[in-house]
Design a protein around this motif. Structure first.
Motif, PDB file in Angstrom:
ATOM      1  N   PRO A 130      24.491   0.954  10.203  1.00 51.58           N
ATOM      2  CA  PRO A 130      25.342   1.537  11.252  1.00 51.58           C
ATOM      3  C   PRO A 130      25.708   0.531  12.335  1.00 51.58           C
ATOM      4  O   PRO A 130      26.731   0.687  13.020  1.00 51.58           O
ATOM      5  N   GLY A 131      24.889  -0.516  12.483  1.00 48.02           N
ATOM      6  CA  GLY A 131      25.188  -1.539  13.487  1.00 48.02           C
ATOM      7  C   GLY A 131      26.213  -2.555  13.032  1.00 48.02           C
ATOM      8  O   GLY A 131      26.580  -3.453  13.800  1.00 48.02           O
ATOM      9  N   GLY A 132      26.680  -2.458  11.784  1.00 43.38           N
ATOM     10  CA  GLY A 132      27.721  -3.358  11.305  1.00 43.38           C
ATOM     11  C   GLY A 132      27.225  -4.502  10.446  1.00 43.38           C
ATOM     12  O   GLY A 132      28.034  -5.306   9.960  1.00 43.38           O
ATOM     13  N   THR A 133      25.914  -4.605  10.220  1.00 45.15           N
ATOM     14  CA  THR A 133      25.375  -5.671   9.374  1.00 45.15           C
ATOM     15  C   THR A 133      25.680  -5.388   7.911  1.00 45.15           C
ATOM     16  O   THR A 133      25.538  -4.254   7.442  1.00 45.15           O
ATOM     17  N   LEU A 134      26.112  -6.409   7.190  1.00 43.19           N
ATOM     18  CA  LEU A 134      26.415  -6.270   5.761  1.00 43.19           C
ATOM     19  C   LEU A 134      25.624  -7.328   4.999  1.00 43.19           C
ATOM     20  O   LEU A 134      25.787  -8.528   5.246  1.00 43.19           O
ATOM     21  N   VAL A 135      24.764  -6.888   4.088  1.00 47.90           N
ATOM     22  CA  VAL A 135      23.904  -7.801   3.339  1.00 47.90           C
ATOM     23  C   VAL A 135      23.938  -7.412   1.863  1.00 47.90           C
ATOM     24  O   VAL A 135      23.942  -6.221   1.527  1.00 47.90           O
ATOM     25  N   ALA A 136      23.945  -8.426   0.997  1.00 41.61           N
ATOM     26  CA  ALA A 136      23.914  -8.195  -0.448  1.00 41.61           C
ATOM     27  C   ALA A 136      22.502  -8.434  -0.962  1.00 41.61           C
ATOM     28  O   ALA A 136      21.876  -9.454  -0.641  1.00 41.61           O
ATOM     29  N   TYR A 137      22.002  -7.501  -1.764  1.00 38.82           N
ATOM     30  CA  TYR A 137      20.682  -7.619  -2.372  1.00 38.82           C
ATOM     31  C   TYR A 137      20.818  -7.540  -3.886  1.00 38.82           C
ATOM     32  O   TYR A 137      21.787  -6.971  -4.417  1.00 38.82           O
ATOM     33  N   ARG A 138      19.830  -8.105  -4.567  1.00 42.73           N
ATOM     34  CA  ARG A 138      19.837  -8.066  -6.032  1.00 42.73           C
ATOM     35  C   ARG A 138      18.898  -6.975  -6.520  1.00 42.73           C
ATOM     36  O   ARG A 138      17.744  -6.892  -6.086  1.00 42.73           O
ATOM     37  N   ILE A 139      19.394  -6.130  -7.409  1.00 45.76           N
ATOM     38  CA  ILE A 139      18.585  -5.058  -7.984  1.00 45.76           C
ATOM     39  C   ILE A 139      17.704  -5.651  -9.072  1.00 45.76           C
ATOM     40  O   ILE A 139      18.188  -6.245 -10.031  1.00 45.76           O
ATOM     41  N   VAL A 140      16.374  -5.480  -8.914  1.00 47.44           N
ATOM     42  CA  VAL A 140      15.448  -6.049  -9.900  1.00 47.44           C
ATOM     43  C   VAL A 140      14.732  -4.970 -10.707  1.00 47.44           C
ATOM     44  O   VAL A 140      14.049  -5.287 -11.697  1.00 47.44           O
ATOM     45  N   GLY A 141      14.867  -3.706 -10.310  1.00 46.61           N
ATOM     46  CA  GLY A 141      14.192  -2.656 -11.063  1.00 46.61           C
ATOM     47  C   GLY A 141      14.735  -1.276 -10.746  1.00 46.61           C
ATOM     48  O   GLY A 141      15.313  -1.046  -9.671  1.00 46.61           O
ATOM     49  N   ALA A 162       0.828  -1.211   0.000  1.00 47.64           N
ATOM     50  CA  ALA A 162       0.000   0.000   0.000  1.00 47.64           C
ATOM     51  C   ALA A 162       0.858   1.255   0.000  1.00 47.64           C
ATOM     52  O   ALA A 162       0.490   2.273  -0.598  1.00 47.64           O
ATOM     53  N   ALA A 163       2.007   1.213   0.662  1.00 52.04           N
ATOM     54  CA  ALA A 163       2.902   2.368   0.677  1.00 52.04           C
ATOM     55  C   ALA A 163       3.670   2.484  -0.635  1.00 52.04           C
ATOM     56  O   ALA A 163       3.750   3.566  -1.236  1.00 52.04           O
ATOM     57  N   ALA A 164       4.235   1.373  -1.099  1.00 60.25           N
ATOM     58  CA  ALA A 164       5.076   1.409  -2.296  1.00 60.25           C
ATOM     59  C   ALA A 164       4.295   1.830  -3.534  1.00 60.25           C
ATOM     60  O   ALA A 164       4.761   2.669  -4.322  1.00 60.25           O
ATOM     61  N   ASP A 165       3.102   1.255  -3.718  1.00 62.45           N
ATOM     62  CA  ASP A 165       2.341   1.514  -4.935  1.00 62.45           C
ATOM     63  C   ASP A 165       1.166   2.458  -4.714  1.00 62.45           C
ATOM     64  O   ASP A 165       0.909   3.349  -5.520  1.00 62.45           O
ATOM     65  N   GLY A 166       0.451   2.291  -3.597  1.00 64.69           N
ATOM     66  CA  GLY A 166      -0.709   3.141  -3.339  1.00 64.69           C
ATOM     67  C   GLY A 166      -0.338   4.573  -3.037  1.00 64.69           C
ATOM     68  O   GLY A 166      -1.058   5.501  -3.408  1.00 64.69           O
ATOM     69  N   ILE A 167       0.796   4.786  -2.349  1.00 62.89           N
ATOM     70  CA  ILE A 167       1.205   6.141  -1.969  1.00 62.89           C
ATOM     71  C   ILE A 167       2.258   6.698  -2.918  1.00 62.89           C
ATOM     72  O   ILE A 167       2.082   7.777  -3.492  1.00 62.89           O
ATOM     73  N   TYR A 168       3.350   5.975  -3.100  1.00 68.46           N
ATOM     74  CA  TYR A 168       4.458   6.503  -3.909  1.00 68.46           C
ATOM     75  C   TYR A 168       4.353   6.148  -5.396  1.00 68.46           C
ATOM     76  O   TYR A 168       4.992   6.793  -6.227  1.00 68.46           O
ATOM     77  N   SER A 204       5.766   1.259  -8.658  1.00 67.94           N
ATOM     78  CA  SER A 204       5.637   0.291  -9.763  1.00 67.94           C
ATOM     79  C   SER A 204       5.302   0.981 -11.082  1.00 67.94           C
ATOM     80  O   SER A 204       5.758   0.570 -12.150  1.00 67.94           O
ATOM     81  N   GLU A 205       4.510   2.051 -11.011  1.00 71.59           N
ATOM     82  CA  GLU A 205       4.136   2.779 -12.221  1.00 71.59           C
ATOM     83  C   GLU A 205       5.298   3.567 -12.800  1.00 71.59           C
ATOM     84  O   GLU A 205       5.259   3.934 -13.978  1.00 71.59           O
ATOM     85  N   GLU A 228      15.317  -8.776  -2.809  1.00 74.13           N
ATOM     86  CA  GLU A 228      15.277  -7.961  -4.023  1.00 74.13           C
ATOM     87  C   GLU A 228      15.022  -6.499  -3.645  1.00 74.13           C
ATOM     88  O   GLU A 228      14.274  -6.213  -2.706  1.00 74.13           O
ATOM     89  N   VAL A 229      15.636  -5.593  -4.383  1.00 76.32           N
ATOM     90  CA  VAL A 229      15.466  -4.170  -4.102  1.00 76.32           C
ATOM     91  C   VAL A 229      15.282  -3.386  -5.403  1.00 76.32           C
ATOM     92  O   VAL A 229      15.629  -3.864  -6.485  1.00 76.32           O
ATOM     93  N   LEU A 230      14.741  -2.189  -5.251  1.00 77.03           N
ATOM     94  CA  LEU A 230      14.620  -1.224  -6.347  1.00 77.03           C
ATOM     95  C   LEU A 230      15.437   0.004  -5.967  1.00 77.03           C
ATOM     96  O   LEU A 230      15.492   0.382  -4.795  1.00 77.03           O
ATOM     97  N   ILE A 231      16.043   0.638  -6.954  1.00 79.23           N
ATOM     98  CA  ILE A 231      16.755   1.890  -6.705  1.00 79.23           C
ATOM     99  C   ILE A 231      16.354   2.916  -7.760  1.00 79.23           C
ATOM    100  O   ILE A 231      15.832   2.568  -8.821  1.00 79.23           O
TER     101      ILE A 231
END
Length: 335
Positions: free
Chosen positions: A162-173, A115-121, A124-125, A138-141
């Motif tokens: 900032p807490g030191g966590t390192l994670v790799a995500y795949r850009i899908v869009g 609802a936030a990603a598509d309904g507000i911002y 997707s469109e 998966e992430v969008l940038i």
């Protein structure tokens, strides 16, 4: 009624040049009124849409040191039940960093509900490459961030917290909302991904709301405060956060109303002046009509009909000219 109207038409036809001049002058004034009024309204609507339309108008955040909100599901249901509310979404967001070589680029990592990603911002469109998020990881940038990091769809994005966590995500869009702060600084994922990255558990950082009438956002915010009745929460709205923009919009509306009022008064004075001159010019004809037995009321109606006919002709011509000017502006002058 029929005789005064026929006489009024004959009077107008007997002075075709004068009638055309008066109608043309009034039509120009009306065309300016239509053009300026519609132009200011459209510019105002466009400005509101660009600055407020695709963003929350009311936001609920934690007012305590702990920035997260728990047991938010009931809050969302309650807010959604308000008649003035359009969309209600939630977000789990925090600052993070994207690795670029030996440097780190600060970003805002946003885990958004549908609802936030598509309904507000409307993300997707606004995707111009790739597809929407289908799963965790998966992430969008935005376009600007993609160009800044020289990465695109299918690449891996290293996110560190900032807490030191390192994670790799795949850009899908890739998206382009036309807002530099978003296109150049947001990394968007689904809600669960954001909660997992920052260790929020089932908590969120904000409830975001859009309303049916953006200028009623402060009223809706007051209703939300009364509904939630929690000192641990802070409810803000765009009107309080953008006082300068609101002041500019109000000044714009005031100037539009002043212009409209001045033009209406000018048109009324022009028609009244015409009728006064016509009465003086037609004294002989009126004398003959009075001698023939025409009543005072019927004689008065002659000039009322003259003013009405002039107003109708001038309004039709003026509205057509005004719409033509506005169309020409949108085609040739607008970017």
């Amino acid at each position: 009624m029929g005789l005064p109207l026929r006489i009024a038409v004959r009077f107008l036809k007997s002075g075709k040049g004068q009638t055309a001049l008066i109608v043309g002058g009034i039509a120009i004034a009306i065309s300016v009124q239509v053009f300026v009024g519609l132009l200011i309204d459209s510019l105002q609507a466009g400005l509101v849409e660009q600055t407020v339309g695709n963003s929350p108008q009311v936001t609920v955040r934690s007012a305590e040191e702990n920035v997260t909100i728990s047991r938010w599901e009931d809050m969302v249901m309650g807010i959604a039940s308000l008649s003035a509310v359009n969309q209600v979404g939630v977000a789990a967001s925090a600052n993070a960093f994207v690795s670029k070589g030996n440097d780190s680029v600060p970003v805002l990592f946003r885990g958004l509900s549908p609802a936030a990603a598509d309904g507000i911002y409307g993300i997707s469109e606004q995707l111009y490459e790739g597809q929407g998020i289908q799963a965790s990881g998966e992430v969008l940038i935005g376009r600007n961030l993609s160009e800044k990091l020289a990465i695109t769809v299918g690449d891996s994005l290293q996110i560190s917290t900032p807490g030191g966590t390192l994670v790799a995500y795949r850009i899908v869009g890739l998206f382009d909302l036309g807002v530099a702060a978003i296109d150049g600084g947001w990394v968007v994922a689904n809600l669960r991904t954001g909660q997992s990255l920052f260790g929020f558990g089932d908590r969120i950082t904000s409830i975001e709301v859009t309303v049916n009438d953006v200028f009623e956002a402060d009223t809706v915010a007051a209703d939300v405060v009364a509904l939630l009745n929690a000192e641990s929460l802070e409810v803000t709205n765009w009107k309080d956060d953008n006082e300068q923009l609101l002041s500019a919009l109000e000044s714009q509306s005031l100037s539009n109303n002043i212009i409209q009022g001045v033009i209406i008064i000018s048109v009324a004075i022009a028609i009244a002046s015409l009728l006064s001159v016509t009465v003086l010019q037609k004294r002989r004809q009126l004398g003959i009509l009075k001698a023939m037995g025409i009543k005072d009321r019927a004689a008065s109606l002659i000039f009322v009909f003259q003013g009405l006919l002039i107003g109708i002709m001038a309004s039709a011509l003026g509205i057509s000219l005004g719409l033509g000017l506005l169309y020409s502006f949108t085609v040739f002058a607008a970017p």
